[in-house]
Design an enzyme around this catalytic site. Structure first.
Site, short mmCIF file in Angstrom:
data_model
loop_
_atom_site.label_atom_id
_atom_site.label_comp_id
_atom_site.label_asym_id
_atom_site.label_seq_id
_atom_site.Cartn_x
_atom_site.Cartn_y
_atom_site.Cartn_z
N GLU A 450 0.81 -1.22 0.00
CA GLU A 450 0.00 0.00 0.00
C GLU A 450 0.85 1.27 0.00
OE1 GLU A 450 -3.02 -0.18 -0.64
OE2 GLU A 450 -3.55 -2.24 -0.09
N HIS A 454 1.62 1.15 -4.24
CA HIS A 454 0.71 2.13 -4.83
C HIS A 454 1.21 3.56 -4.63
CE1 HIS A 454 -2.09 -0.91 -5.89
NE2 HIS A 454 -2.50 -1.18 -4.66
#
Length: 727
Positions: A450, A454
């Site tokens: 995460e 990303h």
């Protein structure tokens, strides 16, 4: 017999999400804030029924009416009298719970349809014997007739979600195909409109195709307003086709969302929260994605809230074209102990990012330190609950203004608890290590995935004024040695350029970052692992990934040669990359199980993870990022399609292995969530047992204030769309 892919077994796991302690520690104001945000999320989540299948809303209303009159325990006596066996009645409860948990009759993870595992006449007999039917026979008969055929239909097109002849979708009318989706995207780009909160409906008027773009909004009339919607609504000519943009999709639902957001706004802790909610209300009222983006900016600025939330049309996994967002809303409470670990990871990010295998020019100009918190979920409304999230999904905001990461701690605690006998495709010794370190290793992977997956990488953009966000004269493509020759232009985004592969490609890139950086000792120490323990965590993380790649075959449809789940496609791609690396890094073989049926074993040589494995991921990850940064759609699609290919040729017969995976698959758990209720000046937490009955009860009590009107609204929305689903 129905293929086991298409029903939920009576043995499916179900767990309650525990948030009692976290909720107890909230102040009265925070409890009120959480309560009203939860109400907004739950009502908005009903839109998912209309985003899933033509029949989902009708099935939902049918179940609500039955269980509002009789609890599962009371209905059991009726079922027995109607001729259902104990197993058949349990199968009915499992189906009902599945519809609630997935907000429709297609699995949220995998997008395959599920049907009741009992005969149609038995389910019909139960419906007609219910108290709800006895009290309103005409209405209930009509409701059952409206959906009963589709409840059980397993025609090829209805087996999975998809566009055109590949499946069912309600993001598009039934006569739309991929060419229509591509044309609509060009039109939306020309109007600088995002597809996130839209659906597309096509009408053939004479020889001319006319398209209707519907914006999700409480307001139906196309009045002039401030923001993007001021000039977007109306009728336009584009490439000799007619496009009409109008408001009002899901209007009664969006109205309820706005109502409860206004209630929550009164209990906001600070100005950022108040402004955030104000913009969300504007977004859901007018159908403005620009307003939602503005709300997301205030959300990013709201650092370290005790009650965290996000709401809107967010993830584009289920749009066959990859641009339209499914509604979701979550409300959660910070877990301070675990959040401290993630805060340390954020502090180390600027040291870790340069270790990623692409040149500095392909990384963001500045790392904008995000909030990264571990949360205990109070409410997660939508089709399913993830383990972690990186949001917002708006490229321009994430690249230049920031983002947040969340790990959902109470989801991880129950979702990844595993029994040894249910662990498939591993050697016995590996099973013990897998069970011991699965949750800790996944915690590391989620954190890296995460935050630095990303949250990393730069998109090269030329804006509408002609200005570039990179030096065209100096930036060189490391794959070719030549200057960068492609980039994003104007309003183009990652989703709008890479469309159908965007979600899975990005998940693959983030998963690779997690594998690559989990080898870093500093990362492991942040999560409390050192020495042999750290080595075991790394081993199990990589082992989990290659096993997940094999399990991913369940989510591939041979008939259409398509993948139904972005994360599992990504993990299969990584498995293929590591198998291709050779040198005995990963071994995959077909065997015969103890039961005499086909089985498989997958292993990874832990001594080669830091050498052969790391080099393979290094090369592949660099390619993924360069193609993404440079908007090289053709190159990206060629690379990703190559590793996504599932065939019966080569060193491994993946089509045959797929049959083995399906034979031994275990369905994902379902979660029971609490409700909240205002009692005087206090907010009560209503908890339910982790069972089918508990899940059903939670939904029948969730919309008690206006259940009858809500059901009428859903039926009317479904009826209004019904003519659009027949191609």
């Amino acid at each position: 017999m129905v293929d086991s892919q298409y029903y939920l077994p009576n043995s499916i796991g179900i767990s309650a999400l525990d948030c009692a302690e976290a909720f107890r520690l909230l102040s009265p104001q925070e409890k009120m804030y959480a309560h009203y945000l939860s109400r907004a999320a739950w009502y908005g989540g009903l839109a998912v029924l209309l985003q899933t299948s033509p029949e989902s809303a009708n099935i939902f209303v049918l179940l609500q009416r039955i269980f509002r009159k009789q609890s599962p325990a009371q209905l059991e006596q009726v079922a027995t009298a109607a001729g259902l066996s104990a197993d058949e009645y349990k199968a009915f409860l499992v189906y009902a719970a599945g519809v609630y948990a997935n907000m429709g009759n297609y699995k949220s993870f995998g997008d395959t349809k599920f049907v009741p595992n009992l005969p149609k006449d038995k389910m019909g007999a139960l419906v007609k014997a219910s108290q709800a039917f006895q009290e309103q026979p005409a209405e209930m008969e009509a409701l059952w007739d409206s959906c009963s055929c589709l409840v059980y239909s397993l025609e090829d097109k209805q087996k999975q979600l998809g566009l055109g002849d590949k499946g069912i979708t309600t993001y598009f009318s039934g006569n739309c195909c991929m060419e229509d989706a591509e044309l609509a995207q060009k039109f939306l780009d020309s109007k600088k409109l995002s597809a996130y909160n839209t659906r597309l409906f096509k009408k053939d008027i004479g020889a001319k195709a006319c398209y209707e773009v519907r914006l999700a909004s409480a307001i139906k009339k196309d009045c002039a307003v401030d923001g993007e919607c001021e000039s977007c609504c109306g009728t336009f000519s584009f490439e000799d086709k007619e496009f009409t943009v109008k408001r009002g999709d899901y209007a009664p639902i969006m109205e309820k969302v706005c109502f409860y957001l206004e209630k929550a706004q009164a209990y906001a802790a600070n100005e950022n929260q108040r402004r955030m909610i104000e913009e969300y209300r504007r977004s859901f009222s007018l159908g403005s994605v620009e307003a939602h983006k503005e709300g997301s900016r205030f959300w990013i600025k709201d650092k370290g809230p005790i009650v965290e939330s996000y709401i809107g049309f967010i993830e584009s996994y289920r749009d066959p074209f990859g641009s339209r967002g499914e509604f979701e809303g979550f409300v959660a409470v910070v877990n301070k102990a675990m959040s401290e670990r993630f805060a340390k990871l954020v502090s180390s990010a600027e040291v870790l990012l340069p270790e990623l295998p692409w040149p500095r020019e392909f990384e963001k100009d500045k790392f904008l330190k995000p909030d990264f918190t571990s949360l205990d979920v109070l409410t997660f409304a939508g089709s399913g609950i993830p383990a972690g999230i990186n949001i917002p999904n708006y490229d321009d905001i994430r690249q230049s203004e920031g983002f947040k990461n969340v790990s959902l701690g109470n989801v991880l605690a129950v979702a990844y608890a595993t029994e040894k006998e249910k662990v498939t495709f591993l050697e016995e010794d590996d099973k013990d290590l897998f069970i011991k370190w699965k949750s800790p290793s996944f915690e590391v992977q989620v954190g890296l995935h995460e935050l630095l997956g990303h949250g990393s990488g730069k998109l090269f953009v030329q804006d509408d004024t002609g200005k570039f966000n990179f030096d065209r004269e100096k930036v060189v493509n490391p794959e070719t040695g030549e200057p960068v020759s492609s980039w994003y232009q104007g309003s183009e985004t990652w989703d709008s350029k890479f469309t159908t592969i965007a979600s899975s490609y990005e998940e693959c890139r983030a998963e690779c970052v997690g594998l690559y950086l989990c080898l870093n000792k500093e990362v492991l120490s942040i999560f409390g692992h050192s020495g042999q323990e750290a080595e075991d965590v790394v081993y199990v993380n990589w082992l989990s990934m290659v096993r997940a790649g094999l399990l991913g075959l369940e989510f591939y449809t041979p008939e259409s040669k398509s993948w139904r789940q972005a994360h599992m496609q990504a993990r299969f791609v990584i498995l293929r990359v590591l198998l291709e690396a050779g040198e005995g890094l990963v071994t995959l073989k077909e065997v015969t199980g103890k039961d005499g049926k086909p089985d498989a074993r997958i292993t990874i040589d832990r001594s080669k993870i830091c050498t052969v494995g790391k080099l393979a991921i290094h090369k592949f990850l660099c390619k993924l990022q360069v193609l993404k940064s440079t908007a090289d759609v053709d190159g990206g699609r060629a690379l990703y399609d190559k590793y996504s290919s599932v065939s019966d040729s080569g060193a491994h017969n993946f089509l045959r292995l797929r049959e083995t995976v399906i034979l031994r698959k275990e369905d994902r758990k379902m979660f029971v969530q609490a409700n909240t209720r205002v009692n005087g000046e206090n907010v009560e937490l209503l908890e339910y047992e982790g069972s089918m009955s508990g899940l059903i009860q939670s939904f029948t009590e969730r919309f008690h204030e206006d259940c009858e009107q809500l059901e009428l609204d859903l039926l009317e929305l479904s009826r209004a769309d019904s003519c659009c689903w027949c191609s």
